[in-house]
Design an enzyme around this catalytic site. Structure first.
Site, PDB file in Angstrom:
ATOM      1  N   LYS A  79      14.330 -14.755  34.569  1.00 57.56           N
ATOM      2  CA  LYS A  79      13.114 -14.287  35.249  1.00 57.56           C
ATOM      3  C   LYS A  79      12.090 -13.850  34.214  1.00 57.56           C
ATOM      4  O   LYS A  79      12.452 -13.181  33.236  1.00 57.56           O
ATOM      5  CB  LYS A  79      13.480 -13.128  36.195  1.00 57.56           C
ATOM      6  CG  LYS A  79      12.329 -12.642  37.064  1.00 57.56           C
ATOM      7  CD  LYS A  79      12.783 -11.523  37.997  1.00 57.56           C
ATOM      8  CE  LYS A  79      11.661 -11.052  38.917  1.00 57.56           C
ATOM      9  NZ  LYS A  79      12.091  -9.951  39.817  1.00 57.56           N
ATOM     10  N   SER A 154      11.114 -10.747  44.716  1.00 58.58           N
ATOM     11  CA  SER A 154      10.211 -11.330  43.737  1.00 58.58           C
ATOM     12  C   SER A 154      10.882 -12.326  42.791  1.00 58.58           C
ATOM     13  O   SER A 154      10.186 -13.088  42.133  1.00 58.58           O
ATOM     14  CB  SER A 154       9.576 -10.217  42.913  1.00 58.58           C
ATOM     15  OG  SER A 154      10.561  -9.564  42.134  1.00 58.58           O
ATOM     16  N   SER A 178      14.689  -7.597  45.271  1.00 60.01           N
ATOM     17  CA  SER A 178      14.172  -8.807  44.629  1.00 60.01           C
ATOM     18  C   SER A 178      15.203  -9.785  44.090  1.00 60.01           C
ATOM     19  O   SER A 178      14.853 -10.904  43.742  1.00 60.01           O
ATOM     20  CB  SER A 178      13.229  -8.428  43.490  1.00 60.01           C
ATOM     21  OG  SER A 178      11.957  -8.199  44.021  1.00 60.01           O
TER      22      SER A 178
END
Ligand code: GLN
Length: 486
Positions: A79, A154, A178
């Site tokens: 990420k 996210s 997330s």
């Protein structure tokens, strides 16, 4: 070669160690896969073709010498909120578009230490604020099961890439859901570990009392392997717990017999999609058949969790994000006539609308005269939520619930209604507020063929029992390993 792309970390380990495939070949395969499907899914912000192949060559040497660790030669995605030395770490924000950290996050040092391969950096909601990855300043990521739908957020890029087989596994971050919500939407496994189990050194901060890094994988055992690799004490993160790394793969084999599974009344409420409820109930039945005992429990303060989170998270974010001032690093506005104007223009142009909304909310909650009414009150309610879980875990070993009220929604469906977007985290947020571990794992599909996830939660540092239950449930459900975008 499509089936090689389906293999898990543990399966690939055997192939690599026997020399049936090299890390270089495997990396090439994944880079080709990215080349052929990422145009549709758009999970990657940065692909590191050259760097990945260099790492693969090194991994091949280590494997040849017989010195392989569990992750040596395994192609992964990261990420874009986790600092990677010399490699852009954008947080999917204009503010950090050209930021190349001069250091690696601790989790990256650990992955590199094992000889894992980094294929690239994955898209996310800007600064991890959102539930759909539509808040990325660059582009929206799509759900591989239905390209018109969101992958969740996210960590949407991290979940979509694992599900579309553009990496074997990935790392995400979870402040309010997330990791778990996108894992659920994309039909993969995602774990938010106990707060403090994984070092946050080098994780770009959103809300420091809630943020944790965790694995997103194709199966429960892979999550155990990856967590074992990145967990453990780090003296560069003052919230890191001085604990030995838990042996989670061993826990996986212990079976469900005798485990008490709590079912919280407050998580099975009106508004939860019918098929989500029925798939979870099926999962509960499977656990019961495997020897678990189901018990009804109550988490009475659940209804206050979202309000509490959106005060604490925004307050902490407003403070953490004050560092983006155009001076230290990142974007700086071009036209200004004095220092104040430089700050103002930089932040006005560098942040997107959701980030600005959070900074304004958080600043308001912390301002003189409002602090007691908002931040202090929220901290007190947080304690009540922690107490709820403590009481519940006197009656059960793990708690099972939906991950999110619905399966993946359509792109654009909630962008104009932030409150609706915030509500998609209703079942994941309490876990962050309490600091306990929570896992999302595939449990079935809805009528449209979209994945439904089940959330399993355990007490503080009780990852062992979480993996024990999750691994058994995965076997018991026996979901076919079908993957999207073949
Ligand atoms: N969706 C939640 C939010 O927007 C959680 C985000 C996260 O866990 N990083 O804040």
């Amino acid at each position: 070669m499509a089936d090689l792309l389906d293999l898990t970390i543990a399966e690939l380990r055997r192939f690599l160690d026997k020399g049936e495939i090299t890390a270089t070949e495997l990396t090439g395969l994944y880079l080709d896969r990215i080349g052929s499907v990422d145009g549709k899914v758009r999970a990657y912000v940065t692909v590191l073709e050259e760097g990945a192949l260099e790492q693969a060559a090194k991994a091949d040497k280590i494997i040849k010498q017989g010195d392989a660790s569990p992750l040596t030669g395994i192609p992964m995605g990261i990420k874009d909120v986790i600092c990677t030395e010399g490699v852009p770490t954008t947080c999917s924000s204009k503010m950090l578009k050209d930021f190349r950290p001069p250091f690696n996050a601790t989790v990256m040092e650990r992955l590199n230490g094992q000889g894992a391969i980094m294929l690239g950096k994955l898209n996310m909601d800007e600064f991890a604020m959102g539930s759909s990855t539509e808040n990325s300043a660059f582009f929206a990521t799509r759900n591989p099961w239905d390209l018109n739908r969101i992958p969740g957020g996210s960590s949407g890029g991290s979940a979509a890439a694992v599900s579309a087989r553009m990496c074997v596994a990935s790392l995400g971050s979870d402040t309010g859901g997330s990791i778990r919500q996108p894992a659920s939407n994309c039909g993969v496994v995602g774990l938010k570990p106990t707060y403090g189990l994984v070092s946050r050194y080098g994780l770009v901060a959103f809300a420091s009392s809630l943020d944790q890094i965790g694995p997103i994988t194709r199966c429960v055992e892979d999550a155990a392997i990856l967590l074992e690799a990145v967990a453990g004490h780090d003296n560069r993160d003052s919230t890191s717990l001085p604990r030995p790394v838990p042996m989670l793969r061993d826990s996986c084999r212990e079976g469900l017999r005798g485990i008490r599974v709590g079912i919280p009344a407050e998580y099975f409420i009106d508004g939860v999609q019918e098929e989500v409820v029925s798939e979870i109930k099926n999962g509960l039945k499977v656990m019961q058949e495997m020897g678990a005992e189901l018990v009804d429990i109550s988490l009475p303060h659940t209804e206050y969790a979202i309000a509490t989170y959106y005060i604490i998270a925004t307050a902490e974010a407003s403070s953490n994000l004050s560092r983006y001032d155009g001076v230290k690093y990142g974007f700086r506005a071009v036209n200004y006539s004095n220092l104040m104007e430089m700050y103002r223009e930089t932040r006005a142009q560098g942040f997107g609308p959701e980030v600005k909304r959070r900074i304004m909310l958080g600043t308001y909650c912390l301002s003189a005269g409002y602090y007691d009414a908002f931040y202090k009150k929220a901290s007190q309610v947080r304690t009540l939520i922690i107490e709820d879980f403590k009481k519940a875990f006197e009656e059960c070993d793990i708690i099972a619930s939906p991950v999110a009220p619905t399966t993946a929604f359509k792109i654009g469906e909630k962008v104009r209604d932030p409150l609706q977007m915030y509500l998609s985290d209703i079942f994941t947020i309490p876990v962050n507020l309490a600091g306990i571990p929570g896992m999302s794992m595939p449990c079935g599909f809805d009528r449209k063929g979209l994945p439904v996830g089940i959330q399993l939660m355990a007490g503080h540092l009780r990852e062992g029992i979480l993996f024990r239950a999750a691994y058994s449930l995965e076997k018991g459900l026996g979901l076919d390993r079908v993957w999207p975008l073949n």
